[in-house]
Every structure is written in C-alpha cells, then in structure tokens.
Design a protein around this motif. Structure first.
Motif, PDB file in Angstrom:
ATOM      1  N   THR A   5       0.776  -1.256   0.053  1.00 29.90           N
ATOM      2  CA  THR A   5      -0.022   0.102  -0.056  1.00 29.90           C
ATOM      3  C   THR A   5       0.914   1.230  -0.091  1.00 29.90           C
ATOM      4  O   THR A   5       2.060   1.245   0.243  1.00 29.90           O
ATOM      5  N   PRO A   6       0.314   2.232  -0.377  1.00 29.25           N
ATOM      6  CA  PRO A   6       1.233   3.566  -0.371  1.00 29.25           C
ATOM      7  C   PRO A   6       1.804   4.046   0.930  1.00 29.25           C
ATOM      8  O   PRO A   6       2.686   4.367   1.273  1.00 29.25           O
ATOM      9  N   GLU A   7       0.981   3.560   2.041  1.00 30.95           N
ATOM     10  CA  GLU A   7       1.492   3.875   3.410  1.00 30.95           C
ATOM     11  C   GLU A   7       2.598   2.682   3.931  1.00 30.95           C
ATOM     12  O   GLU A   7       3.615   3.287   4.432  1.00 30.95           O
ATOM     13  N   GLU A   8       2.455   1.599   3.326  1.00 31.07           N
ATOM     14  CA  GLU A   8       3.585   0.854   3.517  1.00 31.07           C
ATOM     15  C   GLU A   8       4.814   0.993   2.796  1.00 31.07           C
ATOM     16  O   GLU A   8       5.943   1.059   3.321  1.00 31.07           O
ATOM     17  N   LEU A   9       4.796   1.779   1.588  1.00 30.55           N
ATOM     18  CA  LEU A   9       5.840   2.269   0.824  1.00 30.55           C
ATOM     19  C   LEU A   9       6.448   3.469   1.433  1.00 30.55           C
ATOM     20  O   LEU A   9       7.622   3.716   1.504  1.00 30.55           O
ATOM     21  N   LYS A  10       5.365   4.353   1.924  1.00 26.14           N
ATOM     22  CA  LYS A  10       5.974   5.614   2.747  1.00 26.14           C
ATOM     23  C   LYS A  10       6.851   5.354   3.916  1.00 26.14           C
ATOM     24  O   LYS A  10       7.873   5.551   4.230  1.00 26.14           O
ATOM     25  N   ARG A  11       6.347   4.092   4.623  1.00 25.83           N
ATOM     26  CA  ARG A  11       6.948   3.622   5.750  1.00 25.83           C
ATOM     27  C   ARG A  11       8.376   3.011   5.498  1.00 25.83           C
ATOM     28  O   ARG A  11       9.482   3.329   6.050  1.00 25.83           O
ATOM     29  N   GLU A  12       8.535   2.262   4.517  1.00 32.74           N
ATOM     30  CA  GLU A  12       9.547   1.647   3.899  1.00 32.74           C
ATOM     31  C   GLU A  12      10.825   2.648   3.583  1.00 32.74           C
ATOM     32  O   GLU A  12      11.950   2.689   3.677  1.00 32.74           O
ATOM     33  N   ASN A  13      10.226   3.497   2.881  1.00 32.67           N
ATOM     34  CA  ASN A  13      11.095   4.849   2.288  1.00 32.67           C
ATOM     35  C   ASN A  13      11.592   5.452   3.646  1.00 32.67           C
ATOM     36  O   ASN A  13      12.866   5.850   3.614  1.00 32.67           O
ATOM     37  N   ALA A  14      10.845   5.928   4.387  1.00 31.88           N
ATOM     38  CA  ALA A  14      11.272   6.568   5.746  1.00 31.88           C
ATOM     39  C   ALA A  14      12.615   5.834   6.439  1.00 31.88           C
ATOM     40  O   ALA A  14      13.510   6.304   6.717  1.00 31.88           O
ATOM     41  N   TYR A  15      12.328   4.266   6.392  1.00 33.74           N
ATOM     42  CA  TYR A  15      13.123   3.429   7.157  1.00 33.74           C
ATOM     43  C   TYR A  15      14.433   3.353   6.215  1.00 33.74           C
ATOM     44  O   TYR A  15      15.605   3.523   6.780  1.00 33.74           O
TER      45      TYR A  15
END
Length: 60
Positions: A5-15
C-alpha cells in the motif's frame, strides 16, 4: 505477493532514508578511525614503516 500500500511504501522509504543516514555516519566514523590509526602508526614507527630486508634478495 500483494502490492504494498502507499502507506507501507512511505514507511519503508522513511526507514531506508534513516538507514542510509546511519550507514553514512558509520562510514565517516570508520574513516576517522582509519585516519587516527594511521597517525598513531606514523607516530610510533616514523613517517614510513621500514621494510624488513628480503632474505632472498641479493646483497645480503
């Protein structure tokens, strides 16, 4: 495997961004340690470490 999901991608990107910063810091710390050890070696052994004579070389 389902698409993230876009939220998962944002979280992974931040990590991953945070991890890059940590690794860059580690690399700078290691570089500083290499410089410190090089200076210590030069202080203890002079500017250039003398090489042991080659036992197989001529002129011995």
């Amino acid at each position: 495997m389902p698409e993230p999901t876009p939220e998962e991608l944002k979280r992974e990107n931040a990590y991953l961004k945070q991890r890059i910063v940590q690794l860059q810091s580690d690399a700078m710390d290691l570089s500083a340690e290499v410089d410190r050890l090089r200076q210590e070696r030069e202080r203890l052994h002079g500017r250039r470490a003398t090489q042991a004579p080659n036992p197989l070389g001529s002129g011995q």
